[in-house]
Design an enzyme around this catalytic site. Structure first.
Site, mmCIF file in Angstrom:
data_model
loop_
_atom_site.group_PDB
_atom_site.id
_atom_site.type_symbol
_atom_site.label_atom_id
_atom_site.label_comp_id
_atom_site.label_asym_id
_atom_site.label_seq_id
_atom_site.Cartn_x
_atom_site.Cartn_y
_atom_site.Cartn_z
ATOM 1 C CD GLU A 61 -2.756 1.473 2.334
ATOM 2 O OE1 GLU A 61 -2.809 0.636 3.242
ATOM 3 O OE2 GLU A 61 -3.537 2.444 2.249
ATOM 4 C CG ASP A 82 -3.014 -2.560 4.323
ATOM 5 O OD1 ASP A 82 -2.152 -1.841 4.867
ATOM 6 O OD2 ASP A 82 -4.188 -2.200 4.162
ATOM 7 C CB ILE A 84 -1.033 -0.751 9.560
ATOM 8 C CG1 ILE A 84 0.352 -0.887 10.213
ATOM 9 C CG2 ILE A 84 -2.124 -0.645 10.638
ATOM 10 C CD1 ILE A 84 0.693 0.230 11.199
ATOM 11 C CG ASP A 85 -6.906 -3.222 6.319
ATOM 12 O OD1 ASP A 85 -6.941 -2.250 5.548
ATOM 13 O OD2 ASP A 85 -7.909 -3.855 6.667
ATOM 14 C CB THR A 87 -3.729 3.294 9.146
ATOM 15 O OG1 THR A 87 -3.054 2.330 8.337
ATOM 16 C CG2 THR A 87 -2.715 4.305 9.650
ATOM 17 C CG ASP A 215 -7.678 -1.982 1.842
ATOM 18 O OD1 ASP A 215 -6.847 -1.654 2.694
ATOM 19 O OD2 ASP A 215 -8.124 -1.193 0.978
HETATM 20 C C1 IPD Z 1 -8.762 1.054 5.104
HETATM 21 C C2 IPD Z 1 -9.529 0.087 5.964
HETATM 22 C C3 IPD Z 1 -10.971 0.514 6.050
HETATM 23 C C4 IPD Z 1 -11.596 0.602 4.689
HETATM 24 C C5 IPD Z 1 -10.805 1.526 3.799
HETATM 25 C C6 IPD Z 1 -9.351 1.091 3.739
HETATM 26 P P1 IPD Z 1 -6.185 1.360 5.707
HETATM 27 O O1 IPD Z 1 -7.431 0.642 4.967
HETATM 28 O O2 IPD Z 1 -9.466 -1.216 5.457
HETATM 29 O O3 IPD Z 1 -11.727 -0.413 6.773
HETATM 30 O O4 IPD Z 1 -12.895 1.100 4.811
HETATM 31 O O5 IPD Z 1 -11.390 1.453 2.515
HETATM 32 O O6 IPD Z 1 -8.644 2.011 2.952
HETATM 33 O O7 IPD Z 1 -6.098 2.739 5.172
HETATM 34 O O8 IPD Z 1 -6.488 1.339 7.156
HETATM 35 O O9 IPD Z 1 -5.054 0.508 5.320
HETATM 36 CA CA CA Z 2 -2.923 0.342 5.256
#
Ligand code: IPD
Ligand code: CA
Length: 270
Positions: A61, A82, A84-85, A87, A215
């Protein structure tokens, strides 16, 4: 490698205050955050993957000169990370935040790993070999459940400065679901984490528009291997039932019947 990143990079920084986390906003969007820890975890895992699998491609990402662009995902073996999913959850010390790593071959996930360092939950899946949580096999049980008995998960996505139109579209979807009747609707802040909740039978359906490959790649495989169904949202360019990891939308559920009912509710004009 993922467990090591969780212990050495994720947890010590997760425990810091918001003020000490070095939080930046991406693309001027107040709802799209990145921290130095996201970048450090990506760098650490990417270097390990490179030395162990020198012939594989990489898509992460965060910015990286060796990243494959999402739209350019090809048939070659490609790691999708990813770091950190969730964040925003990470920034706020809100447990639902994970590291998500998948291997795709011919654009399909064949290995999926999701690790939540806070709860020490490790989800693993290999195509055709099933899914597990901390070594225990996972099996989705949708017997007798329809949409009305489902716990639904969705997200507003990274829409801190979302347009009126996109916010309205999401609100309309929620209105339709509430009026149809469901057990409840949740927004937990991590797509990968959401998908793991389907695999543990804690929720029955998750959907989101605008999502990215990093994600959902690992979580999609974990849901499938636990016996669930993964598809794209209606009105997308693909055929019914098809799922492209980089197709920018997802609907995953405990059964195809739940997806069919959900699609009917969403597409209804009244
Ligand atoms: C997000 C998370 C969130 C989702 C967003 C993503 P990130 O990823 O998965 O739940 O709704 O579409 O972008 O930015 O925390 O890696
Ligand atoms: Ca992320």
């Amino acid at each position: 490698m993922v467990l090591e990143a969780g212990k050495d990079l994720f947890i010590p920084n997760y425990l810091k205050s918001i003020q000490d986390k070095q939080v930046d906003i991406k693309d001027g969007n107040t709802g799209n955050l990145v921290t130095q820890t996201d970048r450090n975890i990506q760098e650490f895992i990417h270097q390990k993957l490179k030395s162990n699998f020198p012939n594989s491609k990489f898509m992460g990402e965060e910015d990286d000169p060796e990243n494959i662009a999402e739209e350019d995902l090809g048939d070659e073996a490609t790691w999708i990370l990813d770091p950190i999913d969730g964040t925003t959850n990470f920034v706020h010390q809100f447990n639902f935040t994970v590291i998500s790593l998948a291997m795709c071959v011919e654009k399909n996930p064949v290995i999926g790993l999701i690790y939540c360092p806070v709860t020490e939950e490790l989800f693993e899946a290999i195509v055709g070999k099933g899914a597990s949580l901390n070594g225990r096999p996972l099996k989705i049980n949708a017997n007798g459940l329809d949409l009305i008995q489902s716990l639904v998960i969705t997200e507003f996505g990274a829409t801190g400065n979302g347009s009126e139109e996109s916010v309205k579209k999401r609100m309309d979807q929620l209105t339709k679901l509430v009026r149809h009747g469901v057990h409840g609707i949740r927004m937990l802040g991590s797509a990968a984490f959401n998908l793991t909740r389907l695999a543990t039978n804690s929720a029955q359906i998750y959907f989101e528009q605008g999502i990215h490959a990093w994600d959902i790649a690992a979580g999609a495989l974990i849901v499938r291997e636990a016996g669930g169904v993964v598809s794209e949202l209606p009105n997308c360019v693909c055929e019914r039932g098809l799922f492209r990891v980089n197709g920018r939308s997802i609907v995953a559920a405990a059964s195809q019947d739940i997806i069919d009912e959900f699609v009917k509710v969403l597409l209804a004009t009244k």
